[in-house]
Write an enzyme that holds these catalytic residues in place. Structure first.
Site, PDB file in Angstrom:
ATOM      1  CE1 TYR A 218      -4.011   2.140   0.643  1.00 61.53           C
ATOM      2  CE2 TYR A 218      -2.568   3.253   2.216  1.00 61.53           C
ATOM      3  CZ  TYR A 218      -3.740   3.212   1.477  1.00 61.53           C
ATOM      4  OH  TYR A 218      -4.637   4.251   1.565  1.00 61.53           O
TER       5      TYR A 218
ATOM      6  CE  LYS B 107      -3.530   4.996  -1.728  1.00 61.37           C
ATOM      7  NZ  LYS B 107      -4.594   5.483  -2.626  1.00 61.37           N
TER       8      LYS B 107
HETATM    9  P1  NDP Z   1     -13.459   2.427   0.605  1.00 64.92           P
HETATM   10  O1  NDP Z   1     -12.863   1.081   0.749  1.00 64.92           O
HETATM   11  O2  NDP Z   1     -14.493   2.893   1.561  1.00 64.92           O
HETATM   12  O3  NDP Z   1     -14.024   2.600  -0.880  1.00 64.92           O
HETATM   13  C1  NDP Z   1     -13.198   2.263  -1.952  1.00 64.92           C
HETATM   14  C2  NDP Z   1     -14.034   2.264  -3.205  1.00 64.92           C
HETATM   15  O4  NDP Z   1     -13.156   1.881  -4.287  1.00 64.92           O
HETATM   16  C3  NDP Z   1     -15.149   1.233  -3.150  1.00 64.92           C
HETATM   17  O5  NDP Z   1     -16.303   1.720  -3.783  1.00 64.92           O
HETATM   18  C4  NDP Z   1     -14.544   0.068  -3.932  1.00 64.92           C
HETATM   19  O6  NDP Z   1     -15.511  -0.748  -4.571  1.00 64.92           O
HETATM   20  C5  NDP Z   1     -13.730   0.793  -4.969  1.00 64.92           C
HETATM   21  N1  NDP Z   1     -12.729  -0.104  -5.515  1.00 64.92           N
HETATM   22  C6  NDP Z   1     -11.745  -0.745  -4.847  1.00 64.92           C
HETATM   23  N2  NDP Z   1     -11.100  -1.579  -5.686  1.00 64.92           N
HETATM   24  C7  NDP Z   1     -11.693  -1.453  -6.892  1.00 64.92           C
HETATM   25  C8  NDP Z   1     -11.488  -2.071  -8.149  1.00 64.92           C
HETATM   26  N3  NDP Z   1     -10.545  -3.009  -8.344  1.00 64.92           N
HETATM   27  N4  NDP Z   1     -12.278  -1.724  -9.181  1.00 64.92           N
HETATM   28  C9  NDP Z   1     -13.254  -0.789  -9.011  1.00 64.92           C
HETATM   29  N5  NDP Z   1     -13.505  -0.185  -7.846  1.00 64.92           N
HETATM   30  C10 NDP Z   1     -12.728  -0.520  -6.794  1.00 64.92           C
HETATM   31  O7  NDP Z   1     -12.189   3.415   0.576  1.00 64.92           O
HETATM   32  P2  NDP Z   1     -11.984   4.894   1.163  1.00 64.92           P
HETATM   33  O8  NDP Z   1     -13.116   5.761   0.791  1.00 64.92           O
HETATM   34  O9  NDP Z   1     -11.545   4.771   2.566  1.00 64.92           O
HETATM   35  O10 NDP Z   1     -10.673   5.307   0.347  1.00 64.92           O
HETATM   36  C11 NDP Z   1     -10.718   6.098  -0.818  1.00 64.92           C
HETATM   37  C12 NDP Z   1      -9.296   6.527  -1.116  1.00 64.92           C
HETATM   38  O11 NDP Z   1      -8.776   7.206   0.009  1.00 64.92           O
HETATM   39  C13 NDP Z   1      -8.331   5.386  -1.408  1.00 64.92           C
HETATM   40  O12 NDP Z   1      -7.447   5.772  -2.421  1.00 64.92           O
HETATM   41  C14 NDP Z   1      -7.592   5.217  -0.106  1.00 64.92           C
HETATM   42  O13 NDP Z   1      -6.314   4.647  -0.286  1.00 64.92           O
HETATM   43  C15 NDP Z   1      -7.519   6.653   0.342  1.00 64.92           C
HETATM   44  N6  NDP Z   1      -7.279   6.820   1.767  1.00 64.92           N
HETATM   45  C16 NDP Z   1      -8.178   6.331   2.679  1.00 64.92           C
HETATM   46  C17 NDP Z   1      -7.935   6.473   4.028  1.00 64.92           C
HETATM   47  C18 NDP Z   1      -8.884   5.962   5.065  1.00 64.92           C
HETATM   48  O14 NDP Z   1      -8.513   5.917   6.238  1.00 64.92           O
HETATM   49  N7  NDP Z   1     -10.100   5.590   4.718  1.00 64.92           N
HETATM   50  C19 NDP Z   1      -6.693   7.126   4.495  1.00 64.92           C
HETATM   51  C20 NDP Z   1      -5.862   7.650   3.456  1.00 64.92           C
HETATM   52  C21 NDP Z   1      -6.150   7.474   2.140  1.00 64.92           C
HETATM   53  P3  NDP Z   1     -15.876  -2.211  -3.948  1.00 64.92           P
HETATM   54  O15 NDP Z   1     -16.214  -1.986  -2.503  1.00 64.92           O
HETATM   55  O16 NDP Z   1     -17.019  -2.626  -4.784  1.00 64.92           O
HETATM   56  O17 NDP Z   1     -14.640  -3.041  -4.129  1.00 64.92           O
END
Ligand code: NDP
Length: 249
Positions: free
Chosen positions: A154, A158
């Protein structure tokens, strides 16, 4: 809604849950047409139902596995003329570095880094060919800047995304296209709340955050809107920490 994206077409990946979901609602409220891309069709249908109440939905959806480069390309090409792109989708497949499988490493890189590259290519060409001075925001993490236990793939993905951001700024800048990243700390999405509910774990992390709290989803959504907007037309290639000061300590 303080930003005006009327007449703009915005693509949001990972739009089904968490930050991506709320970002779609915010962009829509600011007048954009949103092309929402995510893996689970039911999440996209739920989004459509939420926005249907707002009358003119200005929403298109595309279900794709962004781990597959061809699906990324298809999802972006289906958006039509792209003005704004947020590469938000990511996976966190964690475990000790010495035990992590090559499959987990590859799956992480495919979604968190390669998909952003392919999406940037499709969106960047659309903007360049139409003479649109568009804006791209990559959702990175504080984990790109500070090593985080059991997050090797991860963190590396990033860190790669941060450099893709700078490269995009470098090579798309001549077309007036800007590209920036946001680097949040723990964000209290539904999953974030569940993962960080253990007071011992949360306390250790919180003690390193000068502001003394984790980020709410809106703390991330609003700076993304700002970076997408013309309010920061001279800002490109920047990595914006949204971490309450974590990386300053
Ligand atoms: P969530 O896990 O809540 O949501 C992620 C979304 O991305 C889901 O809708 C998921 O769909 C989709 N997704 C994941 N893999 C795929 C794929 N292969 N194809 C299509 N869609 C995909 O994540 P967050 O909202 O927490 O995170 C959003 C961003 O923020 C990310 O880049 C994360 O790294 C970053 N971030 C988050 C933090 C946190 O603490 N939450 C901290 C720092 C950064 P599905 O569920 O259907 O797989």
């Amino acid at each position: 809604a303080t930003f005006d994206f009327t007449g703009k077409r915005a693509v949001v990946t990972g739009a089904g849950k968490g930050i991506g979901h709320d970002l779609v609602l915010a962009l829509h409220a600011c007048g954009a047409h949103v092309h929402a891309v995510s893996r689970t069709r039911a999440d996209l249908d739920a989004l459509r139902a939420e926005l249907a109440e707002a009358g003119d939905a200005r929403l298109t959806t595309f279900a794709a596995d962004l781990g597959n480069a061809e699906e990324v390309r298809a999802a972006l090409e289906a958006a039509g003329d792209i003005d704004l792109l947020v590469n938000n989708a990511a996976v966190a497949l964690n475990g000790p570095l010495l035990e992590m499988s090559v499959e987990s490493w590859d799956a992480t890189m495919a979604v968190n880094l390669r998909a952003c590259f392919v999406a940037t290519q499709v969106a960047g060409k659309s903007m360049r060919d139409r003479g649109v001075k568009g804006s791209i925001v990559n959702v990175s993490s504080q984990a790109s800047l500070v090593a985080t236990p059991e997050h090797a793939a991860y963190c590396a993905s990033k860190a790669g995304l941060d450099m893709l951001t700078k490269m995009s700024a470098l090579e798309l800048g001549p077309y007036g296209i800007r590209c920036n990243a946001v680097n949040p700390t723990v964000v209290l999405t539904a999953m974030g709340r569940a993962n960080w509910s253990d007071p011992a774990k949360a306390g250790r992390m919180l003690s390193k955050i000068p502001l003394g709290r984790f980020a709410e989803v809106d703390d991330v959504v609003r700076p993304i809107l700002f970076l997408l907007s013309g309010e920061c037309g001279m800002v490109t290639g920047s990595l914006l920490p949204i971490e309450g000061g974590f990386t300053s300590t």
